[in-house]
Design a protein around this motif. Structure first.
Motif, mmCIF file in Angstrom:
data_model
loop_
_atom_site.group_PDB
_atom_site.id
_atom_site.type_symbol
_atom_site.label_atom_id
_atom_site.label_comp_id
_atom_site.label_asym_id
_atom_site.label_seq_id
_atom_site.Cartn_x
_atom_site.Cartn_y
_atom_site.Cartn_z
ATOM 1 N N TRP A 31 -65.371 0.985 86.547
ATOM 2 C CA TRP A 31 -64.110 0.965 85.816
ATOM 3 C C TRP A 31 -63.326 -0.284 86.212
ATOM 4 N N TYR A 32 -62.644 -0.883 85.243
ATOM 5 C CA TYR A 32 -61.762 -2.003 85.555
ATOM 6 C C TYR A 32 -60.590 -1.493 86.384
ATOM 7 N N GLN A 33 -60.179 -2.252 87.386
ATOM 8 C CA GLN A 33 -59.068 -1.851 88.246
ATOM 9 C C GLN A 33 -57.732 -1.920 87.505
ATOM 10 N N LYS A 34 -57.560 -2.979 86.710
ATOM 11 C CA LYS A 34 -56.304 -3.155 85.976
ATOM 12 C C LYS A 34 -56.559 -3.991 84.730
ATOM 13 N N ILE A 35 -55.973 -3.562 83.624
ATOM 14 C CA ILE A 35 -56.072 -4.298 82.364
ATOM 15 C C ILE A 35 -54.662 -4.417 81.789
ATOM 16 N N GLU A 36 -54.278 -5.628 81.394
ATOM 17 C CA GLU A 36 -53.011 -5.847 80.691
ATOM 18 C C GLU A 36 -53.328 -6.428 79.323
ATOM 19 N N VAL A 37 -52.728 -5.855 78.304
ATOM 20 C CA VAL A 37 -53.003 -6.253 76.929
ATOM 21 C C VAL A 37 -51.686 -6.467 76.195
ATOM 22 N N ASN A 38 -51.496 -7.645 75.607
ATOM 23 C CA ASN A 38 -50.343 -7.861 74.731
ATOM 24 C C ASN A 38 -50.582 -7.122 73.422
ATOM 25 N N VAL A 39 -49.543 -6.486 72.904
ATOM 26 C CA VAL A 39 -49.649 -5.801 71.614
ATOM 27 C C VAL A 39 -48.711 -6.476 70.621
ATOM 28 N N TYR A 40 -49.151 -6.533 69.384
ATOM 29 C CA TYR A 40 -48.432 -7.231 68.320
ATOM 30 C C TYR A 40 -48.071 -6.255 67.216
ATOM 31 N N ALA A 41 -47.078 -6.609 66.430
ATOM 32 C CA ALA A 41 -46.634 -5.754 65.333
ATOM 33 C C ALA A 41 -47.569 -5.877 64.139
ATOM 34 N N TRP A 42 -47.784 -4.747 63.494
ATOM 35 C CA TRP A 42 -48.553 -4.678 62.256
ATOM 36 C C TRP A 42 -47.696 -3.968 61.215
ATOM 37 N N ASP A 43 -47.941 -4.289 59.958
ATOM 38 C CA ASP A 43 -47.221 -3.674 58.850
ATOM 39 C C ASP A 43 -48.200 -2.767 58.106
ATOM 40 N N ALA A 44 -47.866 -1.475 58.013
ATOM 41 C CA ALA A 44 -48.761 -0.517 57.363
ATOM 42 C C ALA A 44 -48.827 -0.737 55.852
ATOM 43 N N GLY A 45 -47.879 -1.475 55.279
ATOM 44 C CA GLY A 45 -47.926 -1.774 53.850
ATOM 45 C C GLY A 45 -47.548 -0.619 52.964
ATOM 46 N N THR A 46 -46.783 0.343 53.483
ATOM 47 C CA THR A 46 -46.408 1.509 52.686
ATOM 48 C C THR A 46 -45.013 1.421 52.086
ATOM 49 N N GLU A 47 -44.248 0.398 52.482
ATOM 50 C CA GLU A 47 -42.867 0.304 52.024
ATOM 51 C C GLU A 47 -42.485 -1.147 51.772
ATOM 52 N N GLY A 48 -41.815 -1.404 50.638
ATOM 53 C CA GLY A 48 -41.367 -2.748 50.308
ATOM 54 C C GLY A 48 -39.945 -2.973 50.787
#
Length: 105
Positions: A31-48
């Motif tokens: 198992w990896y001891q530590k993982i850091e991941v940047n997360v980005y915004a996504w648009d679901a495309g359900t609303e204008g």
């Protein structure tokens, strides 16, 4: 694999997260001891609409990542100081750290 997701309350159809994040090294079988991941915004495309209200007209588009576009005033966008290009910023960082398990019994 781990696939956590969350909503972004700036807009009713924005979200962020990771998909199929591997927490285990298949070659070393550890198992990896530590993982850091940047997360980005996504648009679901359900609303204008051009604002962050819940009263926008519905739409049916594909899920898409936010793109830098042509203005640094856009949401989640800044100017990269190294090459003066616009870049999309992460909305957060997820950190996963291996914890020592306790013995049962």
């Amino acid at each position: 694999f781990l696939s956590p997701f969350c909503t972004n309350h700036f807009s009713p159809d924005w979200f962020s997260g990771v998909y199929k994040l591997r927490l285990f090294d298949r070659e070393t079988r550890f198992w990896y001891q530590k993982i850091e991941v940047n997360v980005y915004a996504w648009d679901a495309g359900t609303e204008g609409g051009n604002d962050y209200s819940f009263k926008n007209d519905p739409k049916n588009e594909n899920i898409s990542p936010f793109k830098a576009g042509s203005t640094e005033d856009a949401v989640f966008v800044s100017v990269d100081k190294d090459n003066n290009n616009l870049q999309v910023l992460p909305v957060g960082t997820l950190t996963f750290e291996l914890q020592e398990s306790s013995k049962c019994g």
